[in-house]
Design a protein around this motif. Structure first.
Motif, PDB file in Angstrom:
ATOM      1  N   ALA A   1      39.993  41.779  31.005  1.00 36.85           N
ATOM      2  CA  ALA A   1      39.569  42.937  30.883  1.00 36.85           C
ATOM      3  C   ALA A   1      38.844  43.421  30.311  1.00 36.85           C
ATOM      4  N   LEU A   2      37.666  43.403  31.227  1.00 42.95           N
ATOM      5  CA  LEU A   2      36.043  44.216  30.877  1.00 42.95           C
ATOM      6  C   LEU A   2      35.721  43.933  32.488  1.00 42.95           C
ATOM      7  N   PHE A   3      37.069  43.422  33.247  1.00 40.25           N
ATOM      8  CA  PHE A   3      36.691  43.195  34.958  1.00 40.25           C
ATOM      9  C   PHE A   3      36.751  44.978  35.078  1.00 40.25           C
ATOM     10  N   PRO A   4      35.909  45.401  36.296  1.00 42.30           N
ATOM     11  CA  PRO A   4      36.361  46.632  36.737  1.00 42.30           C
ATOM     12  C   PRO A   4      37.744  46.882  37.376  1.00 42.30           C
TER      13      PRO A   4
ATOM     14  N   LEU B   1      28.220  35.215  40.764  1.00 42.39           N
ATOM     15  CA  LEU B   1      29.122  36.636  40.480  1.00 42.39           C
ATOM     16  C   LEU B   1      29.771  36.385  39.409  1.00 42.39           C
ATOM     17  N   VAL B   2      29.709  36.178  38.164  1.00 40.57           N
ATOM     18  CA  VAL B   2      30.425  36.187  36.688  1.00 40.57           C
ATOM     19  C   VAL B   2      28.832  37.617  36.562  1.00 40.57           C
ATOM     20  N   TRP B   3      27.613  37.065  36.046  1.00 40.09           N
ATOM     21  CA  TRP B   3      27.026  38.163  36.343  1.00 40.09           C
ATOM     22  C   TRP B   3      26.546  39.278  36.679  1.00 40.09           C
ATOM     23  N   LEU B   4      27.202  39.454  38.430  1.00 37.81           N
ATOM     24  CA  LEU B   4      26.400  40.153  39.169  1.00 37.81           C
ATOM     25  C   LEU B   4      28.160  41.531  38.055  1.00 37.81           C
ATOM     26  N   ILE B   5      29.274  40.947  38.011  1.00 38.47           N
ATOM     27  CA  ILE B   5      30.482  41.789  37.216  1.00 38.47           C
ATOM     28  C   ILE B   5      29.764  42.026  35.767  1.00 38.47           C
TER      29      ILE B   5
END
Lengths: 271, 275
Positions: A203-206, B56-60
């Motif tokens: 849910a916190l993803f763009p 990638l996780v931390w980039l997001i």
């Protein structure tokens, strides 16, 4: 017909029970796994409290800090309970030739592993969830749970755990053709980490990334169940359930095909 | 005076002899793994993809939250570079440290006890993790991409990676050696290792209170993550000294816990064939 089905079911339930008891005996191991979950929840709580405060928001993507922590506690507990990975066991059985003996026994090879996996998973799961819930309660307090959310979340969890099993089964079965399957396991577990809501809830993803992540199998393993438990929404449940069913059918078919082809090699080489 | 100098020289020669042997043993393990080319490449490339996932996780994360108490993606990238390189050095040269608990619980130390070399050293260098070569390549790559590298910074980076690898090594020896005292402690030691690495891979500025104390003591993530990033962001002699003192202290503790535990060790009466 009915009696033989009952006998078959009891046989596999016995397999699950043996695995459940076998895992429960090692209490130090069970507790140490929970300690790992506790440390992670503690770290997540501080991280998200600081991050939410820095962005001057109390709610992002419909989630507050306590909701984020409860979701992460659940995804971490679910995921940590599924160890040891089934792929590891199958990989060893294929390489050592044990599989050749196992397929001749009066049970289905896949179901034998599936129920064993369920037994192991549920023995750690309740310990992880109990300790994780207490820690979450102490750190961020209780959130507004809904009984329907718990019930429907449990349904999604069973589907998710089964999906996880099928993917590990496929990875394990690649040992018929590939020397070392560990690389596939790492890639799969990192897929879980990125898109499985183990560090960052979807849910916190763009927005655009969220749409893609939601239809990937990784988010349907443990995140979907945790999300529905924390904030129940029937339409969201059906959305996740349909994606899960589609992936279950897809991976089930692949696992079946791979097993049928792989087993031919065993017959030819005699294990 | 001359006698003391002679003794010192002897110790130094001994250290170099062990270092040379460590390199030789590791080289042999890597060469033998490279014989299985497909498996070797799968493991190395698989690990690089695995590491990319974490970044990638931390980039997001840092797209949503731009900063955590002044810690942003550039700091995380430096942290990943150090963490993957120090962990890879440990796993390439001394993966056995990670298996000490198993050796102890199964009575497999017998094999190492029958040799004239130091038991702890021998047990630790007896295993090499090939996939960690992927970690090493990834860590160096991240450092050159995001670390704004200069020659001095690169030397500092290597120095920090080696010292922090030795701290993790000491941590593993201490926790795994607890198997001497508590019996079935392998899984617990393994989980402690994961907890340490896990804590070391979060933005270090977010920790406070009790958790901060944990990262300074039981799970010393502060010394293998926060301090190294600070040193790389600007030379700081007191931080270097802190790191070295912590390494020395944990080294003494690790040797003490292992040696004292070894006296309690009971042979497994196992006959193993090591090829």
């Amino acid at each position: 017909m009915k009696r033989s089905f009952l006998k078959e079911t009891l046989k596999y339930l016995e397999v699950a029970k043996v695995n459940y008891l076998n895992t429960s005996v090692y209490t130090v191991n069970l507790i140490s796994r929970s300690v790992l979950v506790v440390v992670r929840i503690w770290a997540f709580t501080q991280l998200y409290q600081v991050a939410f405060a820095a962005s001057r928001s109390t709610e992002i993507g419909g989630l507050t800090v306590p909701m984020v922590i409860w979701i992460l506690m659940m995804t971490q507990s679910f995921q940590s309970s599924t160890r040891p990975h089934v792929s590891q066991l199958i990989d060893e059985e294929v390489k050592s030739g044990t599989l050749a003996y196992m397929v001749n026994r009066p049970y289905s090879y896949a179901l034998f592993h599936y129920f064993g996996y369920l037994g192991r998973t549920f023995s750690s799961l309740w310990v992880n969830l109990a300790i994780g819930s207490l820690v979450s309660l102490a750190l961020v307090g209780l959130i507004d749970f809904n009984w329907w959310g718990l019930l429907f979340g449990l349904g999604l969890l069973i589907f998710g755990v089964t999906l996880n099993f099928l993917i590990y089964l496929i990875i394990g079965l690649t040992a018929f053709w590939v020397e070392d399957t560990s690389a596939f396991t790492w890639i799969y577990s990192k897929g879980q980490l990125v898109f499985g809501g183990l560090i960052l809830p979807l849910a916190l993803f763009p927005e655009n990334l969220l749409r893609i992540a939601e239809i990937l199998p990784f988010s349907q393993l443990f995140y979907s169940a945790a999300r529905v438990v924390v904030d129940f929404d029937l339409s969201l449940f059906w959305h996740y359930a349909l994606i899960q069913i589609a992936w279950l059918a897809f991976f089930g078919l692949i696992a079946y095909q791979m097993f049928q082809r792989g087993i031919k090699n065993v017959s030819i080489n005699g294990g | 005076m001359f006698q003391l100098m002679g003794a010192d020289m002897h110790q130094i020669r001994r250290v170099f002899s062990y270092l040379g042997l460590t390199l030789e043993v590791t080289k042999l393990s890597i060469l033998s793994a490279m014989e299985y080319r497909v498996s070797f490449l799968t493991q190395v490339v698989g690990m690089i993809i695995n590491d990319l996932g974490l970044v990638l996780v931390w980039l997001i994360f840092f797209q949503k939250f731009t900063s955590v108490n002044g810690w942003g993606f550039p700091e995380m990238a430096l942290l990943f570079a150090i963490s993957t390189v120090n962990h890879s050095l440990l796993m390439i040269f001394a993966r056995g440290a990670h298996h000490l608990g198993r050796f102890i619980a199964r009575g497999e130390l017998d094999y190492f006890l029958s040799y004239p070399k130091n038991v702890l050293w021998h047990a630790c260098v007896s295993k090499t993790d090939i996939s960690s070569i992927g970690d090493l390549i990834f860590g160096l790559g991240i450092f050159f991409l995001f670390g704004q590298p200069t020659f001095e910074k690169f030397i500092a980076f290597l120095g920090i990676s080696i010292v922090t690898a030795l701290i993790i090594f000491n941590f593993n020896v201490i926790t795994q050696s607890l198997t001497f005292y508590f019996g079935n402690f392998e899984e617990a030691a393994e989980q402690m290792h994961h907890a340490l690495l896990g804590l070391a891979l979060y933005p270090q500025t977010s920790f406070y209170g009790g958790l901060k104390i944990v990262t300074l003591t039981v799970l010393p993530a502060f010394f293998i993550a926060a301090v190294p990033v600070q040193i790389l962001q600007g030379f700081n002699l007191s931080l270097w000294l802190t790191l070295l003192v912590f390494w020395l202290t944990t080294s003494l503790l690790a040797v003490f816990v292992f040696q004292k535990g070894l006296r309690r060790y009971e042979s497994g009466s196992l006959i193993n064939v090591h090829l």
